[in-house]
Design a protein around this motif. Structure first.
Motif, PDB file in Angstrom:
ATOM      1  N   THR A 216       0.852  -1.192   0.000  1.00 39.35           N
ATOM      2  CA  THR A 216       0.000   0.000   0.000  1.00 39.35           C
ATOM      3  C   THR A 216       0.890   1.244   0.000  1.00 39.35           C
ATOM      4  N   PRO A 217       0.373   2.358  -0.458  1.00 36.65           N
ATOM      5  CA  PRO A 217       1.164   3.602  -0.479  1.00 36.65           C
ATOM      6  C   PRO A 217       1.161   4.285   0.885  1.00 36.65           C
ATOM      7  N   LEU A 218       1.795   3.653   1.864  1.00 35.30           N
ATOM      8  CA  LEU A 218       1.744   4.134   3.245  1.00 35.30           C
ATOM      9  C   LEU A 218       2.263   5.551   3.410  1.00 35.30           C
ATOM     10  N   HIS A 219       3.195   5.942   2.577  1.00 33.07           N
ATOM     11  CA  HIS A 219       3.895   7.213   2.816  1.00 33.07           C
ATOM     12  C   HIS A 219       3.406   8.344   1.913  1.00 33.07           C
ATOM     13  N   THR A 220       2.260   8.138   1.302  1.00 34.98           N
ATOM     14  CA  THR A 220       1.645   9.220   0.530  1.00 34.98           C
ATOM     15  C   THR A 220       1.338  10.389   1.463  1.00 34.98           C
ATOM     16  N   PRO A 221       1.594  11.608   1.056  1.00 34.36           N
ATOM     17  CA  PRO A 221       1.245  12.752   1.912  1.00 34.36           C
ATOM     18  C   PRO A 221      -0.240  12.756   2.277  1.00 34.36           C
ATOM     19  N   LYS A 222      -0.533  13.243   3.467  1.00 37.42           N
ATOM     20  CA  LYS A 222      -1.905  13.242   3.955  1.00 37.42           C
ATOM     21  C   LYS A 222      -2.828  14.022   3.016  1.00 37.42           C
ATOM     22  N   HIS A 223      -4.009  13.468   2.799  1.00 35.84           N
ATOM     23  CA  HIS A 223      -5.026  14.183   2.029  1.00 35.84           C
ATOM     24  C   HIS A 223      -5.434  15.445   2.802  1.00 35.84           C
ATOM     25  N   PRO A 224      -5.621  16.558   2.123  1.00 40.10           N
ATOM     26  CA  PRO A 224      -5.967  17.795   2.847  1.00 40.10           C
ATOM     27  C   PRO A 224      -7.304  17.731   3.574  1.00 40.10           C
ATOM     28  N   ALA A 230     -10.232   6.918  11.446  1.00 40.57           N
ATOM     29  CA  ALA A 230      -9.509   5.644  11.487  1.00 40.57           C
ATOM     30  C   ALA A 230      -8.111   5.918  12.032  1.00 40.57           C
ATOM     31  N   PRO A 231      -7.534   4.980  12.783  1.00 38.71           N
ATOM     32  CA  PRO A 231      -6.294   5.266  13.503  1.00 38.71           C
ATOM     33  C   PRO A 231      -5.003   5.039  12.736  1.00 38.71           C
ATOM     34  N   GLY A 232      -5.067   4.552  11.511  1.00 36.43           N
ATOM     35  CA  GLY A 232      -3.858   4.114  10.828  1.00 36.43           C
ATOM     36  C   GLY A 232      -2.823   5.182  10.566  1.00 36.43           C
ATOM     37  N   GLU A 233      -3.227   6.443  10.516  1.00 31.49           N
ATOM     38  CA  GLU A 233      -2.303   7.514  10.142  1.00 31.49           C
ATOM     39  C   GLU A 233      -1.174   7.683  11.151  1.00 31.49           C
ATOM     40  N   HIS A 284      -3.820   5.098   0.518  1.00 33.22           N
ATOM     41  CA  HIS A 284      -4.286   5.396  -0.837  1.00 33.22           C
ATOM     42  C   HIS A 284      -4.886   6.808  -0.856  1.00 33.22           C
ATOM     43  N   HIS A 285      -4.435   7.616  -1.790  1.00 36.16           N
ATOM     44  CA  HIS A 285      -4.898   9.016  -1.909  1.00 36.16           C
ATOM     45  C   HIS A 285      -4.561   9.844  -0.665  1.00 36.16           C
TER      46      HIS A 285
END
Length: 471
Positions: A216-224, A230-233, A284-285
């Motif tokens: 998964t794209p774990l290190h994608t910048p946070k969506h604005p 959900a706690p995954g961040e 993702h995104h």
């Protein structure tokens, strides 16, 4: 029923909670271990383009059972209040479910696991066996459950306990069923959070101790628009490892069900359906969560696509991956047609049976299918190659060219060269929803926050505050 069928099929419907369509080995994920789901997919048809009707649990589940969209059944967000206690609400009261039809036609119907559609103490919708979670999500140990009408806290690992109850139902049917067909819903709370802090057996956590999280794209910048649903961040890699551990633990329990049916000699007499309630994003995104992982709510494919596998050896082709598009609102008409039963409310429902595609009776896919979704005032129309998202009343809106941009990274809503596409899709979306929406509970007018539904929607709520505030 089809030629050669002498009795109606048994049905086992396994439903998971927050499992992305990408979170299975058979879907191409090389990190998550799902040998039993892979085995099930090899014995049947796996749909690559199956969509929930709303990218959050309770509305999507209500649509699966009733064939109605949220603006017909009135569940617009996850049920936060009304599950237990003196103010319990039966959110689907007076609405026909496919299990009602099955029960009226001789099926013995059992539910083991998550209900999350209100008044959890009360058996509903034709179910005579009713072992359910009191609410929706919880820790995996000491989960709040209801057995024989009595609330209690279950000390054991709830994924195992749900399966134990399902197997006991199957044993009773074998001993006492007198040849009656059965329907069994096995609704796991997995892989919904929590994932850390001892919520899963160590043997499954150990399987992922060295998982690099490259699936998964774990290190994608946070969506604005990201919000804390959900706690995954906060602990991305460890959360993903826990998520995968919960899936593999659930997969092992699916294997127990498959083995039981095989031991009872029922595999060829039983339709097995495996499905997720809504999609999920793990980076993702830049989103962690599902449709309510952002505010305003999102309609990314990773939020609205769900895993979907159908298997009955001897009737359903084996080892097929279908690209046909189908929706949760198509599930009820398909299931009833599969069982050879009439759908008494078919004219009022938006869904259409995909049974010919499931049985391999048509040479091509359903090329004319258009998918519609809604989550409160956010609505989506999706073609095979285009997606339009409309947010009432003020936007922002989105338009994606999925053929050239499958990751939905370039919003073309303001591109002048795509004005005609945008206008045509908006017109079709509005015409479709006008046809099926109940104006009394129209989601386009509901202030859905993604933080839960408190009371009945629209005029049914009689002035009560229906949704929790944005946090």
């Amino acid at each position: 029923m089809g030629e050669g069928q002498t009795k109606r099929p048994n049905i086992v419907f396994i439903l998971t909670d927050d499992q992305g369509a990408w979170a299975m080995g058979c879907a191409g994920n090389g990190e998550v271990k799902t040998p039993n789901l892979d085995r099930l997919a090899a014995s049947g048809v796996r749909f690559d383009n199956f969509f929930c009707t709303s990218p959050v649990c309770s509305p999507a589940r209500a649509s699966l059972f009733t064939g109605r969209i949220p603006s017909q059944h009135g569940v617009h967000d996850w049920i936060r209040e009304g599950s237990v206690g003196p103010n319990a609400i039966e959110y689907l009261a007076g609405q026909l479910a496919y299990t009602d039809v099955l029960a009226e036609n001789g099926y013995v119907c059992g539910l083991s696991g998550k209900w999350h559609l209100g008044d959890s103490v009360k058996p509903q919708k034709g179910f005579t066996h009713w072992f359910v979670h009191q609410t929706g999500g919880s820790p995996y140990y000491n989960a709040p459950m209801i057995r024989d009408g009595q609330p209690y806290n279950e000390p054991a690992y709830v994924t195992d306990v749900i399966t134990d109850d399902a197997l006991a139902f199957l044993d009773r049917q074998a001993e006492e069923g007198e040849g009656q067909p059965f329907y069994l819903s096995v609704h796991y709370t997995a892989p919904h959070s929590p994932w850390l802090n001892g919520n899963h057996p160590q043997e499954y956590l150990d399987m992922y101790a060295d998982c690099p999280g490259e699936s998964t794209p774990l290190h994608t910048p946070k969506h604005p628009w990201l919000i804390k649903t959900a706690p995954g961040e906060d602990n991305r890699l460890e959360s993903l490892r826990g998520y995968y551990a919960s899936i593999t633990a659930m997969d092992a329990n699916v294997g127990r069900i498959l083995d039981k049916l095989e031991a009872q000699g029922l595999t060829e007499d039983t339709l097995i359906v495996f499905m997720g309630d809504n999609g999920f994003n793990f980076g993702h995104h830049g989103v962690f969560g599902k449709g309510n992982g952002t505010f305003p709510q999102n309609m990314y494919d990773t939020s609205v696509k769900v895993p979907a596998i159908f298997s009955q050896p001897g009737r359903i082709p084996q080892g097929v991956v279908s690209a046909a598009m189908a929706s949760g609102y198509d599930f009820m008409p398909t299931l009833l047609e599969y069982a050879g039963l009439q759908n008494p409310v078919a004219e009022d429902l938006p869904g259409r049976s995909f049974l010919p595609q499931l049985l391999g009776e048509t040479p091509g896919e359903r090329t004319d299918v258009v998918i519609f979704d809604e989550y409160g005032p956010v609505r989506m129309i999706r073609y095979e190659e285009w997606k339009y998202v409309h947010r009432y009343p003020y936007g922002p809106h989105e338009l994606y060219d999925l053929a050239n941009d499958p990751d939905e990274s370039a919003n073309l809503i303001d591109a002048p060269e795509h004005r005609e596409t945008r206008e045509a899709m908006k017109a079709q979306l509005e015409q479709w929803f006008v046809r099926y929406v109940d104006p009394a509970i129209d989601g386009a007018r509901e202030p859905v926050s993604g933080f839960g539904q408190l009371a009945e929607a629209g005029v049914r709520g009689k002035g009560k505050k229906a949704y929790h505030d944005l946090e």
